[in-house]
Design a protein around this motif. Sequence first.
Motif, mmCIF file in Angstrom:
data_model
loop_
_atom_site.group_PDB
_atom_site.id
_atom_site.type_symbol
_atom_site.label_atom_id
_atom_site.label_comp_id
_atom_site.label_asym_id
_atom_site.label_seq_id
_atom_site.Cartn_x
_atom_site.Cartn_y
_atom_site.Cartn_z
ATOM 1 N N LEU A 389 0.822 -1.227 0.000
ATOM 2 C CA LEU A 389 0.000 0.000 0.000
ATOM 3 C C LEU A 389 0.849 1.267 0.000
ATOM 4 N N TRP A 401 -3.506 0.718 7.600
ATOM 5 C CA TRP A 401 -3.914 -0.560 6.979
ATOM 6 C C TRP A 401 -2.745 -1.552 6.936
ATOM 7 N N THR A 406 -3.836 -4.725 -0.232
ATOM 8 C CA THR A 406 -5.303 -4.744 -0.284
ATOM 9 C C THR A 406 -5.699 -4.971 -1.740
ATOM 10 N N ASN A 408 -8.890 -5.340 -3.175
ATOM 11 C CA ASN A 408 -10.186 -5.013 -3.784
ATOM 12 C C ASN A 408 -10.089 -3.739 -4.609
ATOM 13 N N ASN A 410 -6.518 -1.752 -4.544
ATOM 14 C CA ASN A 410 -5.250 -1.058 -4.369
ATOM 15 C C ASN A 410 -4.047 -1.765 -4.995
ATOM 16 N N GLU A 540 -16.600 -1.573 -0.440
ATOM 17 C CA GLU A 540 -16.696 -2.088 0.908
ATOM 18 C C GLU A 540 -17.949 -1.520 1.505
ATOM 19 N N ARG A 612 -16.382 5.846 -2.168
ATOM 20 C CA ARG A 612 -15.105 5.876 -2.920
ATOM 21 C C ARG A 612 -14.952 4.682 -3.879
ATOM 22 N N HIS A 613 -15.466 3.529 -3.483
ATOM 23 C CA HIS A 613 -15.377 2.369 -4.385
ATOM 24 C C HIS A 613 -16.439 2.486 -5.483
ATOM 25 N N TRP A 651 -6.898 7.279 -4.507
ATOM 26 C CA TRP A 651 -7.029 6.171 -5.471
ATOM 27 C C TRP A 651 -8.374 6.216 -6.180
ATOM 28 N N HIS A 689 -4.338 9.342 0.401
ATOM 29 C CA HIS A 689 -5.717 8.845 0.521
ATOM 30 C C HIS A 689 -6.623 9.906 1.096
ATOM 31 N N GLN A 693 -0.812 6.780 0.335
ATOM 32 C CA GLN A 693 -1.044 5.450 -0.210
ATOM 33 C C GLN A 693 -0.608 5.521 -1.668
#
Length: 839
Positions: A389, A401, A406, A408, A410, A540, A612-613, A651, A689, A693
């Motif tokens: 990360l 983190w 990660t 999903n 990153n 998430e 964000r996702h 990201w 972030h 990151q």
Amino acid sequence: MSLPNPTLLKVFRSVGFCFAPAVIVAAAHAEAPVSTACKHLLWYDQPARSWTEAAPIGNGRLGAMVFGGIAQERLQLNEDTLWIGEPHDYSHEGAVKHLPEIRKLLFEGKQREAEQLAGRAFMSVPLRQAPYQPLGDLLIRPDHEKADDYRRELDLDTATARVTYNVDGVTFRREAIASHPDNVIAVRISASKPGAVAFRVAIASPQPGHEVESKEIAGVPALTLSGKLPTAFPRYDREIETPLTYFAVAHLAAEGKTSRSGADPKSGELFVSGADSAVILLAAATSYRGFEDVSGDPAKAALQTVEKAAKKSYAQLKLDHLKDYQELFHRMTISLAASEAEDRSDIPTDRRIKEFTLAGDPDLAATYFQFARYLLIACSRPGCQPANLQGLWNDNIRPPWESKYTCNINTQMNYWPAEMCNLSECHEPLFGALEELAVSGARVAKTHYGARGWVLHHNFDLWRGAAPINASNHGIWPTGGAWLCQHLWWRYEFTGDKGFLLNRGYPIMKKASLFFLDYLVEDPRSNRGWLISGPSNSPEQGGLVMGPTMDHQIIRALFHNTAAAADVLETDTELAKQLREAAARIAPNMVGQHGQLQEWLEDKDDPNNHHRHISHLWGVHPGREINPRTPELFQAAQKSLEFRGDGGTGWSKAWKINFWTRFRDGDRAGKMLQSLIATSTDPNMFDTHPPFQIDGNFGGASGIAEMFLQSHLPLEGSDQNEPGKAYDISVLPALPSAWTSGSVSGLKTRGGLTVDITWNLGKPAVAAQEEVVASLAASREAAFDIRAPEGMVIRQIQAKEAPEPPQTRDENTVARIKTAPGGVYRVTFARGAARQNAP
Ligand code: FUC
């Protein structure tokens, strides 16, 4: 297909054909001349006051953040295998017994009960994975406090961090490199006056119980740092029996007639005085030898490394470093210009970042792009750990983190530019990790799902933990490994390396596919016989569910890619058929009540959700199943992206750049890039972030590359029939209008082209001069449709080594070019209708 206009085509089948250098082509017409300089530099007028102002250097395995202080220089150090923990199987014994009940509860709409049961019986043991650790600090203390004319640089062209300043008329110069060939960090300190170099050296570490000793190595003073990581760690509910040991050594050699050096018995520091120059070499290692083996001898490894490197002069070390680094870095150049842009190279980089606009400072965007390539070379080399990360750079014993992997979004984002931006070798560490995850993930596949193959959930660590972590509402997401398999397939699509596919890529893809053949379930609530994923979640958010859209897109892509790989390798015909049949039964993408692409099986998306996702758009990018050839879904996906808005973490903004390029909206992509650089970037150009990151740096570079060139779609009509050999190439599909002229060279495409593009798109008044030139160098036999930029037509094609004459169609907006290895094809595009008398 319309026949080519013969006057448009010039086919050169023999030698004697040479292109004008790209930059000259652009500059000949340029209103705002394109700079020929390919030097990209970050510079500051003061030392770093915080970690995110310091300059990162790295050789893949060792990293340092260089602060550039005057009274004290600090190099904060990392070694990429220094992690809490030990070899460990994280799977949860007996988990598989509960799988049917968890699914049943979810099918009955009892999400909370399902999450509670899964939380008790289905999660990783321990629940959290291990954190990455900082190693220590190399501290250099010159004998002066204040200086004039201070300048600090990170030179991307030479991968060198540099500091210069004056003290009483003497210019001091310090430079630091992280050499990959010699596996050391080297710092050289020199002065304009003989004998003026004097400083002390210390080593510190935030690691509890570490030891620092001074000794003599190969006849010169040295400091060593050694220790063992803790056997307990907050948030890690398990005693660690074999924690890693580590060892670092700093070796000091001075030059000059009056030079004195040694170790101060009182302070334990090294000192040097009266030197013309001095060099500190730093090597480090840990006892890690593999995810199941920690029996290494770090002292032996580090001492051998430093002794070997010390036999070389600094000049030789630097030369070898340059040769190694520039072989990778120089494969691409980029130069961007805008009509209203001014030269801002005399403004410190931190100020330029804050003030960044697309039109005002295009050169900074070019530097941002090259900085990402620099970072990938610095933190991801064959034989090393993949970029985590934070890449390689972390000063915190409790990093955000855990500074893990990660998966999903990153970790994948870290590697988006690897193939496209001509750094295929830097992809290697990810493949190494996948080989190990296929082992640890096979245990999880069996213990949690009773399935064949291997599975990875949303994170892994040095020990290749693959089970669901943290909490059941988002940790149970089984498509992390399937997504990473896309990178194996990309490697083949870009390089055409069948040996790689046979020996490394396909075995992992096949086993990932076997897992999903066993894992997918038929949705009992519909009579359509859809296969769905679950228990899972849409990262998430939304909690544990059955059938999130993203999973289905990823699994379909995995099945299709695995089947295509089997075709290429002429193997597993039955399996390929089974995979294609299963893919056709997976629940399809659906358009919901707001005209959006549904994120879940149920039509429940909230148009005000700015999370964000943006997972359900995976099929747009990095996937490709939603594209202009599926107009209804493409439009719905764009609507979903509109709903999500332009905000987000670093990201998330970077991903949005990539999405907008796929929607061919260069200005919206440019707006997101402007926001990423101006508001989600630290002074040292690290993505934030927040906190720092590294994913956004790489996602940003991938987005910039996709503005210039896209090759993700197979040739229309060919679908996957000729995997690796037939692609649709869009030239400047999403160029922000602010960038009126520029050039980029060395971009790679699927199908093995290396592409240089120059463009001059000035004001309408000089439209006649507007043009775009793309030079394509082929590495194999393949077929491509080369698509003109929006509003342009193909004016001329020159071809060297074309098995068949290129053909144009669709009113000269598309050229079909068949390539041969070594062939070179130059396509000129202009606005409006094609000229009858091409020059
Ligand atoms: C995912 C993201 C977070 C963060 C973390 C490392 O969980 O949702 O924003 O990037 O990874």
